[in-house]
Design an enzyme around this catalytic site. Structure first.
Site, PDB file in Angstrom:
ATOM      1  N   LYS A 122       0.871  -1.208   0.114  1.00 43.53           N
ATOM      2  CA  LYS A 122      -0.053  -0.193  -0.027  1.00 43.53           C
ATOM      3  C   LYS A 122       0.897   1.436  -0.100  1.00 43.53           C
ATOM      4  O   LYS A 122       0.489   2.335  -0.703  1.00 43.53           O
ATOM      5  CB  LYS A 122      -0.883  -0.165   1.299  1.00 43.53           C
ATOM      6  N   GLU A 206      -3.386   6.856   7.527  1.00 43.29           N
ATOM      7  CA  GLU A 206      -4.133   7.708   6.981  1.00 43.29           C
ATOM      8  C   GLU A 206      -5.160   8.363   7.580  1.00 43.29           C
ATOM      9  O   GLU A 206      -5.720   7.993   8.892  1.00 43.29           O
ATOM     10  CB  GLU A 206      -5.182   6.830   5.794  1.00 43.29           C
ATOM     11  N   HIS A 241     -14.118  -4.023   8.691  1.00 42.95           N
ATOM     12  CA  HIS A 241     -13.393  -3.517   7.865  1.00 42.95           C
ATOM     13  C   HIS A 241     -13.497  -4.557   6.690  1.00 42.95           C
ATOM     14  O   HIS A 241     -12.718  -4.841   5.509  1.00 42.95           O
ATOM     15  CB  HIS A 241     -12.088  -3.251   7.731  1.00 42.95           C
ATOM     16  N   ARG A 299      -5.830  -9.334  -8.404  1.00 32.08           N
ATOM     17  CA  ARG A 299      -6.495 -10.772  -8.569  1.00 32.08           C
ATOM     18  C   ARG A 299      -7.769 -10.735  -8.609  1.00 32.08           C
ATOM     19  O   ARG A 299      -8.584  -9.882  -8.936  1.00 32.08           O
ATOM     20  CB  ARG A 299      -6.443 -11.601  -7.137  1.00 32.08           C
TER      21      ARG A 299
END
Length: 691
Positions: A122, A206, A241, A299
């Protein structure tokens, strides 16, 4: 695309469950030999039976089977596989597996290794997106992972923030942080979840967007430089999440926003020379309307069926053909979206109990059937009757997809599909999914990732059992035993032989019916006793301790099955008739009605007496495994003083860490577990004594 794939005659599917079944079906449709793999826990799983052949690759633990690239390669070599399809999860985004395929001359059905490397982190993917002009969420994604640097960065970003595992998704390692103190306290466990799930403890920070929508774009690119999108999906309804409900297209989305999402996704795909199926995920700030790049999954996604439903393309077939070197057969203008599709993930978990994983063996399994010419419900499943649901893997059992000309038709189709889905033997989130879809918030306003907390403010609670269900359980217990071979019931069957004989006199039968007491622990934990008289489908029932009348009951089994199998029961209680599924275990009766399971524990008279005499406070002085799993950490030693709420043991179950807390103040008297041990649900792990 061409009808045949010349250089891929056999594919090994390096996965399990519903995605393995999904890939096998497409391979067989294309005339490709489908090779399965399985762990010892999956020896009798449906994907093993469906494959043309399958190879045992190791024990139940994923690290020694599905996550072991070398045993996957060995299985492919042993069976002469031309290609390996990784599915999703496990090794689907593993450079190690791709390198092994390259070394052995096998085709990896997925993107090139560099694309996976760039998007696998990420941190690196956000840097790349920024350079390409795609907006990202403000935050910290630097290489310095020290506690002091992360704390300083968090303070600069401004709380609240999110911390996330850099190397993976699925909610592992992710949590909201509101202060520096909380960050320091939770950082070790977040890193532990990250390294456990992805082999890398790097995290990023974040800025928390307070009203985010999770929108993703499906990409397809070939090895000839062609790239297209197949529209967007909405995945905003999430728990911990992890996605719960997905749909295509996204509702309440402006065309300018949609166009920006498509543009940014294509730019990212072109920037990394992408060459397979992949998904670019974005957060859309519902307050400002701005979109931010989140991550790219290199994917096939779990939720790909909703895209297939609106485009009428087989995305697994696209993957295989692209891997074989074929060019995309359609361009962007030739791809259209028609209708709507909504998917619900059926999980083995208890949403009313903090999504606690459920385990067990599936005793009855029926998928919803399309009737009256409809073709509006699709099920992708990896289970069947007899399937053992273990704590070793992800809790998802199946996906139910509702399809319609518009969103409301798709919603109604999905609700019908969930109501007609019968699964007995393991607890699921079936009723929870229906509750989400029925709520006005789902219909009337944009979805955000806050949907569950806002819609079910105090936490979702299942519909309570009622007296009629209690009587159903008692009558079903008696009726089940009436089916048994004509011999005296064993002591643990909780039924009196006088019940089956009816009333009698020494000199002749009286014609009256004997009584049987059925003691039951309800799903809510209450102990009730129902007195049943009658036999052979006609009964009278009375709940003791209530000012209630005798209830006339009539019941009949709708199917003839083995006594040990779950069965359909039509039962009439006080002129109200219901059809429900009954699973009779040694000490339990499980009813499934209207898409919900109700579990009643049977108590003998001796057990009832012992329960009434039990010390009410003793339970608080035991720390019990609330679910089966692997002990990853014991945080105390014998003699330690603990306070209510202290975390004493950490369990790893179904890929998530679960903290077990002290329920009272006390001193650690005994410890019955150690890190690395597998424990069963209900096992006592720590005993406390009063201070």
């Amino acid at each position: 695309m061409n009808k045949s794939v010349m250089n891929i005659a056999s594919v090994l599917i390096a996965n399990r469950g519903e995605i393995a079944v999904r890939i096998i079906r497409t391979c067989q449709k294309m005339g490709i030999r489908a090779i399965g793999v399985y762990s010892e826990a999956d020896r009798y799983a449906p994907h093993v039976a469906l494959a043309d052949e399958a190879v045992l690759i190791g024990p139940a633990e994923s690290a020694e089977s599905y996550l072991n690239a070398e045993v996957i390669i060995a299985a492919a070599q042993r069976t002469g596989a031309d290609a390996i399809h990784p599915g999703y999860g496990f090794l689907s985004e593993s450079e190690v597996l791709i390198a092994a395929c390259e070394r052995e001359g096998m085709t990896f059905i997925g993107p090139n290794r560099e694309a996976i490397r760039l998007m696998g982190s990420k941190i690196e993917s956000k840097t790349l997106a920024e350079k390409a002009g795609v907006a990202t969420i403000p935050g910290y994604h630097g290489a310095d992972q020290s506690e002091s640097t992360l704390a300083a960065a968090a303070k600069e970003i401004g709380f609240p923030i999110m911390i996330k595992a850099s190397a993976g998704g699925g909610g592992r390692g992710m949590r909201r942080i509101d202060s520096t103190e909380q960050l320091i306290a939770e950082l070790p466990q977040a890193k532990q979840e990250a390294v456990s799930g992805f082999g890398d403890d790097s995290i990023l920070l974040e800025k928390l967007i307070s009203t985010p929508r999770h929108i993703e774009v499906q990409l397809a690119a070939d090895k000839h430089g062609n790239i297209v999108h197949l529209f967007e999906r909405e995945c905003s309804i999430q728990r911990n999440h992890q996605k719960v409900i997905e749909e295509a297209p996204a509702a309440f989305l402006e065309e300018t926003q949609r166009a920006q999402l498509f543009k940014d996704a294509i730019i990212l795909g072109q920037t990394i020379a992408y060459d397979s199926l992949g998904t670019v995920e974005f957060l859309l700030d519902d307050h400002t309307g701005k979109t931010y790049f989140l991550e790219m999954n290199t994917r096939l996604q779990v939720e790909h069926p909703v895209t297939e439903a609106i485009t009428h393309f087989d995305l697994v077939e696209w993957q295989i053909r692209i891997a074989a070197g074929e060019a995309l057969a359609v361009n962007q203008k030739q791809i259209t979206a028609n209708g709507w599709a909504i998917e619900a993930r059926l999980n083995a978990e208890d949403p009313a109990n903090d999504y606690r994983p459920e385990t067990g063996t599936v005793s009855l399994y029926r998928e919803p059937q399309n009737q009256y010419g409809r073709n509006d419900v699709r099920v992708d499943s990896g289970i069947g009757p007899g399937t053992a649901i273990t704590p070793y893997y992800d809790p998802m059992l199946a996906k139910v997809i509702g399809i319609g000309q518009d969103r409301e038709q798709a919603r109604q189709a999905l609700l019908r599909g969930l109501a007609d889905f019968t699964l007995v033997g393991v607890g699921t989130n079936q009723e929870f999914l229906s509750s989400i879809l029925r709520h006005n918030n789902f219909v009337a306003s944009p979805l955000t990732t806050n949907y569950l907390s806002e819609t079910f403010g105090g936490g979702w609670q299942r519909r309570a059992s009622d007296d009629n269900l209690l009587v159903c359980a008692a009558v079903a217990s008696v009726m089940t035993l009436e089916q048994a071979p004509k011999e005296y019931p064993s002591a643990d069957q909780h039924v009196s032989p006088w019940q089956s004989l009816g009333g009698f006199r020494v000199l002749g039968r009286s014609g009256l019916l004997g009584n049987t007491r059925i003691n039951l622990v309800t799903p809510e934990g209450d102990i009730e006793t129902v007195v049943i008289s009658g036999r052979k489908g006609s009964y009278l029932a009375e709940i003791t301790g209530r000012e209630s009348k005798l209830l006339a009951c009539h019941g009949c089994w709708l199917e003839a099955q083995a006594l040990s199998a779950a069965q359909l029961l039509q039962i009439e209680i006080d002129s109200l008739s219901r059809r429900l599924t009954v699973d009779h275990l040694d000490e339990e009766i499980i009813l499934q009605w209207a898409g919900q399971s109700y579990r009643y524990q049977l108590l003998s008279e001796q057990q009832l007496a012992l329960n009434n005499a039990a010390d009410e406070g003793s339970g608080e002085r035991k720390v019990v495994a609330t679910l089966p799993g692997l002990v990853t950490e014991v945080k105390v030693s014998v003699g330690d003083q603990v306070s209510t709420g202290d975390i004493l043991v950490v369990l790893d179950s179904m890929k998530l860490l679960h903290n077990l807390n002290a329920q009272t103040d006390g001193r650690v008297e005994e410890i019955f577990c150690a890190p690395g041990e597998n424990v069963e649900g209900g096992a006592v792990l720590i005993a406390l004594t009063e201070e």
